[in-house]
Design an enzyme around this catalytic site. Structure first.
Site, short mmCIF file in Angstrom:
data_model
loop_
_atom_site.label_atom_id
_atom_site.label_comp_id
_atom_site.label_asym_id
_atom_site.label_seq_id
_atom_site.Cartn_x
_atom_site.Cartn_y
_atom_site.Cartn_z
N ASP A 1 -24.26 0.09 50.65
CA ASP A 1 -24.96 0.45 51.65
C ASP A 1 -25.07 -0.62 52.92
O ASP A 1 -25.03 -0.31 53.91
CB ASP A 1 -26.40 0.49 51.34
CG ASP A 1 -27.51 1.10 52.12
OD1 ASP A 1 -27.28 2.28 52.57
OD2 ASP A 1 -28.47 0.33 52.23
N LYS B 1 -23.88 -12.52 50.45
CA LYS B 1 -24.74 -13.33 49.66
C LYS B 1 -24.96 -13.05 48.32
O LYS B 1 -25.27 -11.73 48.36
CB LYS B 1 -25.90 -14.19 50.34
CG LYS B 1 -26.85 -13.08 51.00
CD LYS B 1 -27.82 -12.42 49.90
CE LYS B 1 -28.51 -11.49 50.30
NZ LYS B 1 -29.24 -10.78 49.60
#
Length: 228
Positions: A24, A107
Site C-alpha cells: 500500500d 523502515k
C-alpha cells in the site's frame, strides 16, 4: 569524436528503479513520488502475483515482473525499492545488494542491529547506496528547527518528548503478525526514536523501555522508552 565537456547544468540520467512488491505504501506514496521526480525512472513493478504487478505497472507505465528475483536479474534496473513486510527487509535488501543494485528500503531496515550492520557493511564494500525510507527528517521544517537550535534562537535543548499513535488496525493486518515482523516498535516506534536522534544527536542511550501487548494480540501494541 567530440571531447567537449557536458554543459554544467546537464542533468544526470534518471535512476532506473524497480519496486519489489505491491504494498500500500508503494501504491499510495512512493510510486506517485517516483513518477513525479525527473531524477527517477520507474522501470518495473515486481510482485508475487502477476496480476497485481500488471495492474500496478500499467498505472505507472512500466514493466510488470513476476517474482522479486526477476527484477534483481534485470540489467536495466539500477536500484530497487523494498516495501515488503519488515521481516523480509533484510533478506531482500541483501539479495539486491549482492545483485549490484542500489537500495531504498522501508523502515525498519532490519529487525536487529547485527543485521543492519551487516547490510550497511555490504553496501559500503560494494560501493552501493543503501537508504532507509525515513522521510520526515528531510522535511524543511526539521531543518528549520535544527537551524534555530544551532543559532541559539530558542536556547539549549534539554528535553525532547515525542509520541506516535495510529487508530486500531483491522485484526488481520500484517502488523499484528509476529512472523512478518509486526508490532508497534517496528511499525511506529521508529519515528519518535528517529526524531530524538535527529535533534539530540547519535549518542543517546536507552535508560529504560517497556513494550505492552493488548489482550489477544501476539505482538506489542504499545510501548515507551526513556533515552538519555
Amino acid at each position: 569524436m567530440s571531447t567537449a565537456a557536458p554543459p554544467a547544468d546537464a542533468r544526470p540520467d534518471p535512476v532506473r528503479i524497480a519496486v519489489l512488491g505491491c504494498a500500500d505504501i508503494a501504491r499510495r506514496r512512493m510510486l506517485p513520488a517516483f513518477a513525479a521526480s525527473p531524477d527517477v525512472e520507474i522501470t518495473a513493478v515486481a510482485g508475487r502475483s502477476a496480476e497485481r504487478a500488471k495492474e500496478l505497472a500499467e498505472r505507472f507505465g512500466c514493466r510488470a515482473m513476476t517474482g522479486y528475483e526477476t527484477a534483481l536479474a534485470d540489467d536495466e534496473v539500477r536500484a530497487v525499492y523494498v516495501p515488503l513486510p519488515a521481516a523480509l527487509h533484510a533478506t531482500w535488501v541483501e539479495r539486491a545488494l549482492l545483485a549490484g543494485k542500489h537500495v531504498l528500503a522501508e523502515k525498519p531496515l532490519s529487525l536487529s542491529l547485527p543485521e543492519s550492520r551487516t547490510l550497511t557493511r555490504l553496501a559500503a564494500e560494494r560501493g552501493l547506496a543503501l537508504m532507509e525510507n525515513v522521510m520526515f527528517v528531510h522535511h524543511a521544517q526539521h531543518d528549520a528547527v535544527r537551524g534555530l537550535l544551532s543559532d541559539g534562537a530558542i536556547g539549549e535543548l534539554r528535553a525532547f518528548q515525542a509520541a506516535f499513535t495510529v487508530p486500531r488496525l483491522d485484526a488481520d493486518d500484517i502488523r499484528y503478525r509476529p512472523e512478518l515482523g509486526g508490532g508497534a516498535l517496528t511499525d511506529t516506534g521508529v519515528y519518535p526514536v528517529r526524531a530524538a536522534l535527529h535533534l539530540l544527536g547519535p549518542d543517546l542511550e536507552v535508560a529504560g523501555a517497556h513494550l505492552a501487548r493488548g489482550a489477544g494480540f501476539a505482538v506489542d501494541t504499545a510501548g515507551a522508552a526513556l533515552l538519555r
